[in-house]
Design an enzyme around this catalytic site. Sequence first.
Site, PDB file in Angstrom:
ATOM      1  CG  ASN A  68       5.317   0.916   1.458  1.00  0.00           C
ATOM      2  OD1 ASN A  68       4.793   0.651   2.539  1.00  0.00           O
ATOM      3  ND2 ASN A  68       5.305   0.061   0.446  1.00  0.00           N
ATOM      4  CG  HIS A  69      -0.136   3.908   4.105  1.00  0.00           C
ATOM      5  ND1 HIS A  69      -0.040   4.555   5.316  1.00  0.00           N
ATOM      6  CD2 HIS A  69      -1.311   4.291   3.567  1.00  0.00           C
ATOM      7  CE1 HIS A  69      -1.122   5.296   5.499  1.00  0.00           C
ATOM      8  NE2 HIS A  69      -1.896   5.168   4.451  1.00  0.00           N
ATOM      9  CB  ALA A  70       5.689   0.545   5.611  1.00  0.00           C
ATOM     10  CG  LEU A 100      -2.020   1.023   1.283  1.00  0.00           C
ATOM     11  CD1 LEU A 100      -3.043   0.746   0.209  1.00  0.00           C
ATOM     12  CD2 LEU A 100      -2.683   1.029   2.654  1.00  0.00           C
TER      13      LEU A 100
END
Length: 482
Positions: A134-136, A23
């Site tokens: 990146n949503h991380a 994501l």
Amino acid sequence: MQKNEEEPLSPMARVFQSPGIDLCALINIGFKTKINPDVVLDALKQNVYKHPRFSSKLSENGEKWIETKVNVEDHVIVPYIDPEEICEIGQSFVDDYISRLTLIPLDRSRPLWDIHILNVKTSDAEAVGVIRFNHALADGMSFISLVLACTNKTSNPDMLSTAIPSVKRRSTVSHSLEKNGWFLRAIFTIGSTVRLIWNTLVDMFLLFATVLFLKDTKTPLKGGANVRSNPKKFYHRNISLDDIKLIKNVMNMTINDVLLGITQAALSSYLNRQYEQAKNSEEDGALTSYPNNLPVGIRFRAGCTVNLRSDIGFKPLAEMMVKDSKCRWGNYFSFIILPLSIGLETDPMVYLKKSKAMMARKKHSYQAALTYFLIKISLKVLGAKATTSLFNQHLMNITTCVSNVMGPMEEISFHGHPVAYIYPSSYGHSHALLIHYTSYAEELTITITVDPTVIPDPHKIFDDMEESLKTMKAVLWERGLL
């Protein structure tokens, strides 16, 4: 936060960076002037190492952050744009460019972010900057804190930007009960606790059922199995934040309640029109108009992000980066499932009343915290691959996701570049429709992310939202409540 050579990813970060989801977030920032790439590069060179997430890459197993050397030039992209070709299609160029980004994965050999500078005039900006990561790396609240730390008030360049002040979660005990003795407080507490336990049990049962078998009704807004890998399109429209606050105050509800009511009303109108067109098509183009074309009992649910921090307002970035901060940086949020009411109502206030009741019910449940805890346990017991598969199955069985992020209260500037708008979104999800609300200065930006093969006319959803807001406000005037 002290820099470590390696640092483990948070549970949500491990899920978001998994190949089964991967994501990514997109932050589209419109500027009132052309962007000077040298200013952006200089600012990044001076500040990127102050933030460990933007100067770290993923380990090979995707479980740890590893500090690395950052070559800023590798992360800033300024595509060549022919001024003669772009003068008439600025907005289309930006839309197509961002859509193509959803098909290009971030390079995992270096920190998972990049910035794209598009000096293209659009309908509401002179240039556009696109930040992709990146949503991380972070959730919406963390990113807004980063924006505030990097910008200044346009009205006073010597002052840092500000957002809505930090606030604590509200107590559920009313002031009248607090004044009327221990007995009433005890009765209220017992009843509230029983209701809390019951709501949590029901919500967790529905969550497990959704992961295993409970699917939403197949509607013109629900994507298929391949929607995650399809290119996405991003659209935005601004509405008056004052109008939202006006309805909020008159109806004694929250801004989220109002936004959810508008969403239910707009999606009901949109779907009704889609089903009407389908019926007319089946009748060989007959002009018959059906007042209500919606199937009975549509199951239409939205995932909604919930901030798990004890301080739910904004803190300065430096404070968020401190270890064990109550308003920590990262992905400290979870999800709840909202059953949206899809149906035509003669009284538009019904949508607001239903959204207020639904949100009040969901606030009195521990589903969000338990879901976050179960993801942590699942990662330890089942591993990242199985956990990601279960998480993705949950997303596939509901129709959409909605979120609301509070932005800067006043107009801000980045090193002499005044900001016209800010809107976030994401891709890599299993939905054909995603809705984000973001406040900035005196306006609220609605962002809709769609799979164009499923939803070719997202502007009609915007039209329905604006019409719903207008109608609700008009009804309040007619009833003498304004």
